[in-house]
Design an enzyme around this catalytic site. Structure first.
Site, PDB file in Angstrom:
ATOM      1  CG  HIS A 178      -1.675   0.932   1.322  1.00  0.00           C
ATOM      2  ND1 HIS A 178      -2.981   1.443   0.629  1.00  0.00           N
ATOM      3  CD2 HIS A 178      -1.674   2.373   1.866  1.00  0.00           C
ATOM      4  CE1 HIS A 178      -3.513   2.403   1.321  1.00  0.00           C
ATOM      5  NE2 HIS A 178      -2.885   3.475   1.541  1.00  0.00           N
ATOM      6  CE  LYS A 183      -8.546   3.194   3.409  1.00  0.00           C
ATOM      7  NZ  LYS A 183      -8.905   4.867   2.648  1.00  0.00           N
ATOM      8  NE  ARG A 191      -9.702  11.768   8.985  1.00  0.00           N
ATOM      9  CZ  ARG A 191      -9.028  11.360   8.803  1.00  0.00           C
ATOM     10  NH1 ARG A 191      -9.161   9.746   8.038  1.00  0.00           N
ATOM     11  NH2 ARG A 191      -7.326  11.629   8.593  1.00  0.00           N
ATOM     12  CB  SER A 219      -8.526   6.436   7.455  1.00  0.00           C
ATOM     13  OG  SER A 219      -8.751   6.807   6.352  1.00  0.00           O
ATOM     14  CG  ASP A 265     -11.290   4.942   5.859  1.00  0.00           C
ATOM     15  OD1 ASP A 265     -10.409   5.565   6.557  1.00  0.00           O
ATOM     16  OD2 ASP A 265     -11.405   5.296   4.568  1.00  0.00           O
TER      17      ASP A 265
HETATM   18  N1  URA Z   1      -5.172   7.733   2.794  1.00  0.00           N
HETATM   19  C1  URA Z   1      -6.100   7.354   3.386  1.00  0.00           C
HETATM   20  O1  URA Z   1      -6.534   6.143   3.535  1.00  0.00           O
HETATM   21  N2  URA Z   1      -6.621   7.357   4.588  1.00  0.00           N
HETATM   22  C2  URA Z   1      -6.388   9.050   4.806  1.00  0.00           C
HETATM   23  O2  URA Z   1      -6.386   9.156   6.105  1.00  0.00           O
HETATM   24  C3  URA Z   1      -5.122   9.609   4.362  1.00  0.00           C
HETATM   25  C4  URA Z   1      -4.584   8.837   3.480  1.00  0.00           C
END
Ligand code: URA
Length: 434
Positions: free
Chosen positions: A82, A187, A168, A183, A161
């Site tokens: 990621h 995932k 946010r 966050s 999220d």
């Molecule tokens: N990428 C994400 O998936 N979440 C965040 O809060 C910032 C970057």
């Protein structure tokens, strides 16, 4: 339990319990806690922070808000990679076939791009017919058969999220370390891999502009992953200028294919090998970093990674010949060179500005449903540290609209800084955490 009391507790700087965090996360997803109360809580977190225990509890509550993928039907150690997001970041397109060619199962969920950063799915859709709409069964079958499948992120993956991120985004509460870590990791944990390799970007084109913040985010995410039973590593890499030379979907796919043919730009390949070595080690296919890099290099020399990409594209509905004839990929009608006017050295290239230039050309999404032009983008000819003379091309703009091309041209000129002296060489890899 009342949300009012939770907000009050956080406002005063006290740590929330796991039960309180689960209560507010579940209540928010169900619509029982309104946006205004969650906004107040998020802002309190921005001022008071969260302990490691709180961040872990939030991550797990967000993970459990939707489906947690069960990849146990796929044999072998599943390694996910990621990136925290950057401009010109096509490392997944290069690394996925390289690692799959080594027998490492690549079972990946990817997203589309939003704003100035690109998404892997958009890039893959440059191959006509290619689709990421796979059923769970097709996904697992493809990985078991050829070690590689990429599927679109389902709506049910960490829905907390999705809802929290949207809030946010409009309440100026994105840039809080614990919230970012929770966050991303919610995932990753929901996506079901056994090991996760994180590429944490730092520099002007990254979320984390300062190196120390990138290290802190990496450390937090590695700890969360380990606490949840995953094998973790994080590579902190440079995003102070775009990665590689190509920015824009089709141009990036072409550059990834060049890389698989052994012709990748040096900075891109440095990041590819650093992340790839971590993936190979996590999968148990090598004992040392050197051994892992050697295996990865062989996938390029023997063209097994290139063939793997072709096999994968075909398995997901695309035409494999495009992998061997990338000139067939979408190409923009207008090519405009960006001409340098000064003598000196490239001191820096504002990555975010180059990403925005690509957005202006139509290569990125302004809103999540806007269409994108896969053929447009920017090819950089001079990167940081290169000597330049007046009249030389710094970059080429690929466009389908002359007005947009001119606007992007201006942005690219402003993104470049030309200095009288060569700048200090910056390492691509800032550090690796386990
Ligand atoms: N990428 C994400 O998936 N979440 C965040 O809060 C910032 C970057």
């Amino acid at each position: 339990m009342r949300m009012y009391d939770i907000i009050q507790k956080k406002k005063k700087g006290n740590a929330l319990t796991g039960d309180e965090i689960r209560f507010m996360t579940e209540g928010y997803v169900k619509g029982e806690i309104p946006d205004y109360q969650m906004s107040a809580l998020l802002m309190a977190v921005c001022f008071q922070g969260m302990t490691k225990e709180e961040t872990l509890a939030l991550t797990l509550a967000m993970r459990d808000s939707g489906e947690v993928l069960d990849l146990s039907g796929i044999q072998g150690i599943k390694v996910d990679k990621h990136s925290t997001g950057g401009v010109g970041d096509k490392t997944s397109l290069v690394l996925a076939p390289m690692t799959a060619a080594l027998g490492i199962p690549v079972a990946k969920m990817s997203g589309r791009g939003l704003g100035h950063t690109g998404g892997t799915i958009d890039k893959l859709e440059c191959f006509p017919g290619f689709s990421t709409a796979l059923t769970r069964e097709q996904f697992c079958r493809n990985v078991n058969r050829m070690n590689m499948a990429i599927m679109g992120q389902t709506a049910d993956l960490a829905p907390a999220d999705k809802k929290l991120y949207a809030l946010r985004d409009v309440t100026a509460t994105v840039d809080q370390l614990s919230l970012i870590a929770a966050s991303i990791m919610s995932k990753k944990l929901a996506a079901g891999a056994d090991a996760v390799v994180l590429d944490v970007k730092t520099g002007n084109g990254a979320f984390m502009k300062e190196e120390k913040d990138a290290f802190a985010l990496a450390e937090e995410m590695v700890e969360i992953g380990k606490s949840a039973g995953k094998k973790m590593s994080a590579v902190i890499t440079d995003m102070d200028q775009p990665l590689g030379n190509a920015v824009g979907n089709s141009l990036e796919v072409k550059e990834a294919i060049l890389a698989l043919n052994g012709l990748g730009p040096k900075d891109l390949m440095e990041v590819v090998y650093a992340l790839g070595a971590e993936m190979v080690l996590a999968a148990g296919k090598a004992d040392t970093k050197e051994g892992a890099e050697e295996l990865l290099k062989q996938t390029i020399q023997k063209k097994t990674a290139l063939d793997k990409l072709a096999e994968f594209v075909e398995a997901q509905g695309g035409e494999r010949r495009y992998v061997y004839q990338p000139e067939l990929l979408p190409a923009a009608g207008i090519q405009m060179q960006v001409i340098n006017t000064e003598t000196g050295y490239v001191g820096g290239i504002q990555a975010e500005e180059i990403g925005l230039a690509s957005l202006i050309l139509g290569g990125g999404r302004v809103t999540k449903d806007s269409p994108i032009d896969l053929s447009v983008g920017i090819l950089l000819h001079k990167k940081r540290g290169r000597a330049v003379q007046p009249g030389e091309a710094l970059a080429t703009v690929y466009a389908n609209d002359m007005e947009k091309a001119k606007e992007a041209y201006g942005k690219i000129v402003r993104a470049y800084s030309i200095l009288p002296e060569a700048p200090e060489e910056l390492p691509m890899i800032k550090g690796i955490l386990h």
